[in-house]
Design an enzyme around this catalytic site. Structure first.
Site, PDB file in Angstrom:
ATOM      1  CG  ASP A 254      30.945  20.412  -0.423  1.00  0.00           C
ATOM      2  OD1 ASP A 254      30.034  21.157  -0.023  1.00  0.00           O
ATOM      3  OD2 ASP A 254      31.569  19.639   0.340  1.00  0.00           O
TER       4      ASP A 254
ATOM      5  CG  ASP B 164      26.318  18.754   4.307  1.00  0.00           C
ATOM      6  OD1 ASP B 164      26.256  17.946   5.247  1.00  0.00           O
ATOM      7  OD2 ASP B 164      27.322  19.464   4.090  1.00  0.00           O
TER       8      ASP B 164
ATOM      9  CD  GLU C 111      23.252  17.488  11.039  1.00  0.00           C
ATOM     10  OE1 GLU C 111      24.018  16.674  10.508  1.00  0.00           O
ATOM     11  OE2 GLU C 111      23.126  18.655  10.635  1.00  0.00           O
TER      12      GLU C 111
ATOM     13  CD  GLU D 184      26.380  22.482  10.935  1.00  0.00           C
ATOM     14  OE1 GLU D 184      27.010  23.534  10.836  1.00  0.00           O
ATOM     15  OE2 GLU D 184      26.693  21.438  10.338  1.00  0.00           O
TER      16      GLU D 184
ATOM     17  NE  ARG E 216      25.681  17.008   8.643  1.00  0.00           N
ATOM     18  CZ  ARG E 216      26.590  17.962   8.853  1.00  0.00           C
ATOM     19  NH1 ARG E 216      27.806  17.826   8.354  1.00  0.00           N
ATOM     20  NH2 ARG E 216      26.276  19.036   9.558  1.00  0.00           N
TER      21      ARG E 216
ATOM     22  CG  ASP F 201      31.824  17.473   8.547  1.00  0.00           C
ATOM     23  OD1 ASP F 201      31.668  16.888   7.465  1.00  0.00           O
ATOM     24  OD2 ASP F 201      31.264  18.546   8.830  1.00  0.00           O
TER      25      ASP F 201
ATOM     26  CG  HIS G 258      33.924  14.397   0.998  1.00  0.00           C
ATOM     27  ND1 HIS G 258      33.752  15.196  -0.098  1.00  0.00           N
ATOM     28  CD2 HIS G 258      33.469  15.120   2.059  1.00  0.00           C
ATOM     29  CE1 HIS G 258      33.205  16.352   0.255  1.00  0.00           C
ATOM     30  NE2 HIS G 258      33.024  16.328   1.565  1.00  0.00           N
TER      31      HIS G 258
END
Length: 820
Positions: free
Chosen positions: A295, A408, A411, A413, A463, A480, A540
């Site tokens: 990560d 990660d 989107e 985010e 994701r 998440d 995870h």
């Protein structure tokens, strides 16, 4: 009383007025037909509002593209390349046109222009208002038929049948979600109908999907901009429908075989020493391990302020290249996280600005905004120059030995609505392309990785994406999720919904990610047991509680070691599911309604599923559950752990045990397995265990196992794989003792394939001792002593306690085994 009635009536009138207003605002454009021309596989229709084109993408699929005058259009993101060759016919009558392909027919009324779609004589779908637009929105509306059920929309927690729901088309993080969510990380602007069609709204913009919420008999897709097109795909059966869907949107490339192994992952490993200690712990505990996922601490010691550095933090990771190399020698591949946000405080900020890598604000400067991790810009993954700049990071990391990519926050985010992206010279706002951002990022990473390593298979975990993202090898996860029983409950629904629309590797953060201050060993065990039978096994979580099973003690550790070993033993079966997915689009996790397509009530089942065709899995999703109810399809079913037989076609109740996840094998199933290993580097099929669940309800059985080197990205294209086919035929004469003919055939080849194999054929539910077993024309010896049999290379033994007949033999070519 009168006043109350009047007040209520006024409220009702206001609601009706509001509904009417909504419908009036989005009244369809009543287009009128003027002329048409069929050019190859495209029917061009000129209307008084502009052009309409209907393209036959394949035998069973039409793209319908309305192009009204003076309306900005964006490219298609859902379609995979050029149309597949097909035959078209067209008939022209006074009131309508009819365009026919082998598997679908479009009937186009000329005045007003409306389209209906048929497969054979069956009406699949009809435009209601058809295409509509105004200054703010554009979209399509369709009729819904009585009793029609709708799946789709991507990651949502709404139940399997989404009819009656209205939800946003805007990919958005939902941190710590549990049992309800109508907006999540990976939406899909597509539905699958119980009438056996898929409808895709090929539009990347912010919008909404209404599946009969405002009007119970109407389905609507609408967006603030984007492309005014949709795609209709038809199929005779659900599996055929899925195959037709991925024929148009793209098939998932085979992942590297190690992707089906065991992962170590957490938020996050804070130092090189912690990484090495974790791998050592796996080795000392005897747990298989194939990959470790890093990560964001690999590029910064803190959560905030470092995103965008995208180079190793030398204080905490002083020798990353050596670390990666040392792990690789132990069979462990390194996967690293990257994000598309470049903080203004990061080392790369000025370089990104200089190279025009960031989205622009309306004034034409890099768009800066604040979010959780700091003040930032966003990489413009639609822009070729920006992609080239971003790819430098992946090139450097690949040369350092990184084997896979984790994308990660894609989107994205945080995505300013008025941010400006460059699409090959066309400017588009953040709201116009938002839902395709993760899709284009995956395309960038995939294409770049293929150019870097043309003889290797990319591993790309992200994701968020769009319809068709599977063609870029995308492996999604469900975000998440809450670290709780309620977080576990919706995971089957989420993976099934995604798998039906191409994203067959959707999986969860095993054990849950968010929160959870006190370790719940029961919940943790149940989640990881389920993970053995989901596409990717990757615990995870936030590291206040260790997500990796090796850091837990006693019964928890011992139970889960057995399950992870089972995951590796099942690799021949699981890898064959991956192969089937790449060939046909068939998901690895399959819904119950595949079993009986005439029973639409099965669409609603969201708490059990098929793992492939042979196994039925029922996750345990609540604490202290003493028993579980399972809906069994018709036929015979066997407890995977005890071989106890159950008659199908009804609900059964099974007692539960923390050591045993409810799993049943289908009567007649043939499941290939092998010896578990500590890394897929050591995987081999030179020794095969074939588990055949004999039952007179399934007199004839066939199973196919696929095998290749696990690495070649072109093994399917180049036919560089072998196919092992297992056939079983039982004696049908009730007056005679049980007998069986079991055939093994092999076709195809690849470099390094086994020349011969040792096979142990386990015939479960065999009710009697045997007189003789022939392999070819040679009789095998019967060995009564269990120890002597275990040490033998060939022979037979019947276990009267379990009613299992085991047959051992060598196999180098087509072989027939006869049991009398």
């Amino acid at each position: 009383m009168i006043k109350i009635h009047i007040s209520t009536g006024r409220k009702m009138m206001m609601r009706l007025f509001g509904l009417s207003f909504i419908l009036l605002v989005f009244t369809a454009t009543s287009s009128e037909y003027q002329s048409h021309e069929l050019n190859g596989q495209v029917l061009h229709i000129q209307t008084d509002d502009g052009q309409l084109s209907i393209t036959a993408l394949a035998d069973d699929s039409f793209e319908v593209f309305y192009q009204p005058k003076d309306i900005k259009q964006l490219p298609s993101f859902a379609i995979d390349g050029v149309a597949k060759q097909t035959e078209l016919t067209i008939s022209d009558e006074a009131s309508r046109l009819t365009l026919s392909a082998p598997g679908i027919r479009a009937q186009i009324d000329k005045s007003p222009l409306r389209i209906r779609y048929f497969r054979g004589d069956k009406l699949l779908l009809a435009e209601h208002q058809g295409f509509y637009f105004d200054a703010n929105k554009r979209g399509f509306s369709f009729d819904l038929q009585e009793n029609e059920k709708l799946l789709g929309g991507g990651e949502r927690i709404l139940g399997m049948d989404r009819r009656g729901q209205r939800f946003p088309l805007y990919n958005k993080a939902h941190y710590g979600y549990t049992t309800e969510s109508n907006q999540m990380y990976f939406g899909l602007s597509a539905v699958m109908s119980s009438n056996k069609y898929v409808l895709i709204f090929d539009n990347s913009a912010r919008g909404e999907m209404d599946l009969g919420a405002i009007n119970s008999d109407e389905m609507r897709f609408e967006a603030i901009g984007g492309r005014t097109s949709y795609i209709v795909v038809a199929g005779k059966t659900y599996p055929e429908l899925i195959e037709n869907f991925v024929t148009v949107t793209g098939k998932q490339p085979l992942p590297p075989r190690w992707a089906l192994g065991s992962f170590a992952s957490r938020f996050g490993y804070r130092s090189e020493q912690e990484v090495r200690d974790t791998v050592k712990k796996y080795q000392e505990s005897g747990f298989p391990l194939d990959a470790l996922v890093l990560d964001l601490y690999w590029f910064g010691a803190d959560i905030k302020g470092h995103m965008g550095n995208l180079s190793w933090d030398e204080k905490t990771f002083p020798t990353p290249v050596k670390m990666i190399s040392d792990l690789r020698k132990e069979g462990v591949k390194t996967v690293v996280i990257t994000e598309p946000f470049i903080l203004s405080s990061s080392k790369n900020w000025q370089d990104a600005v200089t190279h025009n890598a960031l989205v622009k604000n309306p004034e034409g400067n890099p768009y800066q905004f604040d979010f959780y991790f700091g003040n930032t810009g966003l990489v413009d993954v639609f822009d070729n120059d920006a992609r080239d700049w971003f790819n430098q990071t992946y090139t450097t990391l690949y040369k350092q030995g990184v084997a896979g990519w984790w994308g990660d926050l894609g989107e994205p985010e945080v995505h300013p609505a008025d941010a400006l992206h460059n699409l090959n010279g066309m400017s588009a706002t953040g709201d116009e392309v938002h839902n395709a951002y993760g899709h284009k990022w995956a395309e960038q990473v995939y294409q770049h990785q293929v150019s870097l390593a043309p003889n290797a298979r990319p591993f790309i975990m992200m994701r968020s994406g769009f319809v068709g993202s599977q063609r870029y090898g995308m492996i999604p996860w469900t975000g998440d999720v809450s670290r709780s029983w309620d977080g576990l409950k919706p995971q089957v629904e989420l993976s099934l919904q995604m798998g039906l629309l191409g994203l067959g590797y959707t999986h969860s953060d095993l054990g849950g990610f968010a929160g959870g201050e006190v370790f719940d060993p029961q919940m943790y065990i149940r989640w990881l047991q389920y993970g053995i039978f989901q596409p990717v096994f990757r615990p995870h979580a936030q590291d206040n509680i260790a997500p990796e099973p090796v850091f837990h003690q006693g019964k928890t550790k011992d139970i889960l070691r057995t399950y992870v070993e089972l995951r590796y033993a099942m690799m021949p079966y699981n890898y064959s599911l991956a192969f089937e997915n790449s060939l046909t689009g068939m998901p690895l996790m399959r819904p119950m309604f595949f079993e009986n397509e005439d029973d639409v009530s099965l669409i609603d089942v969201k708490d059990q599923y098929f793992w492939g065709d042979a196994l039925l899995v029922k996750p345990i999703t609540q604490a202290n559950q003493k028993e579980v109810s399972i809906t069994l399809p018709k036929g015979a079913w066997f407890n995977f752990w005890s071989d106890e037989r159950y008659e199908g076609g009804k609900n059964i109740t099974l007692p539960t045990d923390i050591k045993l996840l409810p799993v049943l094998a289908r009567g007649g199933a043939i499941i290939p397995m092998t010896l578990p290993v500590l890394s897929t580097d050591d995987y081999s099929t030179k020794s095969l265990d074939l588990h055949y669940y004999a039952d007179k309800s399934a007199l004839h059985s066939t199973s196919v196992m696929y095998n290749d080197d696990g690495k070649n990205p072109h093994s399917i294209r180049d036919q560089a794989f072998e196919t092992l086919t297992f056939n079983a035929a039982r004696q049908e004469d009730e007056s005679k003792p049980d007998s069986l003919v079991f055939k093994l055939t092999r076709t195809g080849e690849f470099k390094g394939m086994p020349g011969s194999r040792m096979v142990s054929l386990w015939i479960h539910n065999w009710p009697q001792d045997i007189n003789q077993v022939l392999v070819g024309d040679k009789q095998l010896p019967q060995i009564k002593d269990k120890t002597a049999f275990l040490n033998a290379n060939r022979g037979t033994r019947w276990d009267s306690e379990t009613n299992t007949l085991e047959v051992k033999f060598g196999w180098s070519g087509d072989t027939s085994i006869q049991v009398f």
